[in-house]
Design a protein around this motif. Structure first.
Motif, PDB file in Angstrom:
ATOM      1  N   LEU A 280       0.822  -1.116  -0.086  1.00 41.27           N
ATOM      2  CA  LEU A 280       0.115   0.000   0.021  1.00 41.27           C
ATOM      3  C   LEU A 280       0.969   1.242   0.139  1.00 41.27           C
ATOM      4  N   THR A 281       2.047   1.179   0.965  1.00 37.99           N
ATOM      5  CA  THR A 281       2.604   2.461   0.938  1.00 37.99           C
ATOM      6  C   THR A 281       3.519   2.696  -0.500  1.00 37.99           C
ATOM      7  N   SER A 282       3.982   1.619  -1.134  1.00 40.53           N
ATOM      8  CA  SER A 282       4.691   1.664  -2.291  1.00 40.53           C
ATOM      9  C   SER A 282       3.758   2.273  -3.478  1.00 40.53           C
ATOM     10  N   ARG A 283       2.589   1.983  -3.395  1.00 38.09           N
ATOM     11  CA  ARG A 283       1.487   2.184  -4.512  1.00 38.09           C
ATOM     12  C   ARG A 283       0.735   3.777  -4.421  1.00 38.09           C
ATOM     13  N   PHE A 284       0.574   3.765  -3.051  1.00 38.08           N
ATOM     14  CA  PHE A 284      -0.154   4.918  -2.622  1.00 38.08           C
ATOM     15  C   PHE A 284       0.480   6.097  -1.865  1.00 38.08           C
ATOM     16  N   GLY A 285       1.817   5.641  -1.349  1.00 39.84           N
ATOM     17  CA  GLY A 285       2.506   6.651  -0.520  1.00 39.84           C
ATOM     18  C   GLY A 285       3.752   7.487  -1.149  1.00 39.84           C
ATOM     19  N   GLN A 286       3.180   7.856  -2.394  1.00 38.06           N
ATOM     20  CA  GLN A 286       4.378   8.554  -3.338  1.00 38.06           C
ATOM     21  C   GLN A 286       5.042   9.782  -2.439  1.00 38.06           C
ATOM     22  N   ASN A 287       4.553  10.416  -1.650  1.00 37.49           N
ATOM     23  CA  ASN A 287       5.052  11.474  -0.965  1.00 37.49           C
ATOM     24  C   ASN A 287       5.871  11.060   0.245  1.00 37.49           C
ATOM     25  N   MET A 288       5.909   9.776   0.612  1.00 39.49           N
ATOM     26  CA  MET A 288       6.712   9.406   1.628  1.00 39.49           C
ATOM     27  C   MET A 288       8.251   9.255   1.164  1.00 39.49           C
ATOM     28  N   PRO A 289       9.158   9.515   2.082  1.00 40.51           N
ATOM     29  CA  PRO A 289      10.692   9.408   1.622  1.00 40.51           C
ATOM     30  C   PRO A 289      10.998   7.939   1.046  1.00 40.51           C
TER      31      PRO A 289
END
Length: 359
Positions: A280-289
């Motif tokens: 989920l973070t790899s697909r929807f967390g583009q703003n994450m470092p």
């Protein structure tokens, strides 16, 4: 040598010292460069401490499980055969990434041969799929043991267990094989720098200078149609198990039966939840470092192999009792599932009076 910034797809500029030849066109690079955790280079040594501790627990814990099951004849049953297979899978999965990751952190050894990179990619995803299949097999074992206890020994015979284990391994190897074949055929002409601690599938494919939609679509197919089906089968099994548990006549019987599945449920949660979070973070967390994505990818590969022996060692009384016996040398008698808990469960399900576990 000059400092050359490279703009990666995640939108981060990562300076890395390299020669001009790395930016020229090449079909198959002789080596890839693993950056480790970009953005946290100064903390690599400190990050290596928990990584090293986790690897030590993986080695010690899983070898302990294998040793206990080998020497204790009462544990030579399907549940523990699957547990041994899980321990072997955990050892291979963690060993596929940890030694190279630690060499990056400690010795700045970032180069990895092209063939070695693809081999690492194959082993990581192959044994991840194998481990998912093992959890399905363990759920099947618990379903038969609780919902059809009188037929458990006739359904899950040793030959049947061997066939299930072989099918799980072959499925993992065959399903992941296209990852390797597709990644090997792509031309790589952008850069040979991988902003990761290991050769993760999509991290490698993104370096190709051609249309790689086939790899992306096949990766999604594996996630949803293979791993997704595993989750569905496990959910169906435990739905039936819970129905059988709540149909037991006494509260003590329900609690005791549920405890036999507690370790398996904990291990399943530790395996699938970090993987879901990372996806989920790899697909929807583009703003994450970028370092957050890399750390989450390492967590779902390292934490389950570390937690599995702890969960099963503590929550499975047969294994825990045998471990205590080895250390205390008091000759504590260990009861197996088949002679103890399963006997009581059979009596409860049949509506008979159980006098106690057989020795």
């Amino acid at each position: 040598m000059q400092e050359t910034p490279f703009c990666l797809r995640v939108g981060h500029l990562l300076p890395y010292s390299m020669s001009d030849s790395n930016t020229t066109n090449f079909t198959n690079p002789s080596t890839f460069i693993l950056l480790g955790i970009p953005g946290l280079e100064k903390a690599h040594v400190w990050i290596s401490i928990p990584f090293c501790a986790m690897y030590a627990i993986v080695i010690l814990g899983n070898f302990t499980i294998l040793f206990i099951v080998k020497i204790e004849l009462s544990l030579h049953e399907p549940m523990y055969y699957f547990l041994c297979m899980l321990a072997v899978s955990d050892l291979v999965l963690s060993t596929s990434i940890l030694p190279k990751t630690l060499s990056i952190f400690w010795f700045n050894s970032r180069e990895i041969d092209f063939s070695a990179c693809l081999t690492q990619l194959y082993f990581i995803h192959c044994f991840f799929m194998t481990e998912s299949g093992i959890f399905v097999a363990m759920a099947l074992d618990r379903y038969v043991a609780i919902c059809h206890p009188l037929r458990h020994s006739t359904i899950l015979t040793n030959p049947m267990v061997a066939k299930i284990c072989l099918a799980v391994v072959l499925r993992g190897g065959i399903v992941v094989l296209p990852y390797l074949l597709l990644a090997r055929q792509w031309p790589y002409c952008r850069t040979n720098i991988i902003p990761h601690t290991h050769c993760e599938h999509m991290a490698v494919v993104k370096l190709a200078c051609t249309n790689t939609h086939v790899s992306s679509y096949y990766g999604l197919f594996v996630v949803f149609c293979v791993t997704g089906l595993d989750v569905v089968f496990i959910t169906m099994s435990y739905t039936q198990i819970l129905r059988a548990i709540f149909s037991l006549p006494t509260k003590d019987a329900r609690l005791k039966t549920f405890e036999t599945c507690g370790s398996h449920l904990c291990a399943i949660s530790a395996f699938y939840i970090p993987r879901l979070f990372s996806s989920l973070t790899s697909r929807f967390g583009q703003n994450m470092p970028l370092y957050f994505h890399i750390l989450s990818a390492n967590v779902y590969l390292l934490v389950p192999p570390m937690l599995n022996p702890i969960i099963y060692g503590i929550k499975t009384k047969e294994i825990w009792g045998r471990i205590l016996q080895l250390f205390t040398q008091k000759g504590t008698k260990v009861f197996s599932w088949s002679s103890g808990s399963q006997t009581e469960l059979c009596g409860e399900l049949a509506g008979d009076r159980v006098l106690g576990p057989l020795s």
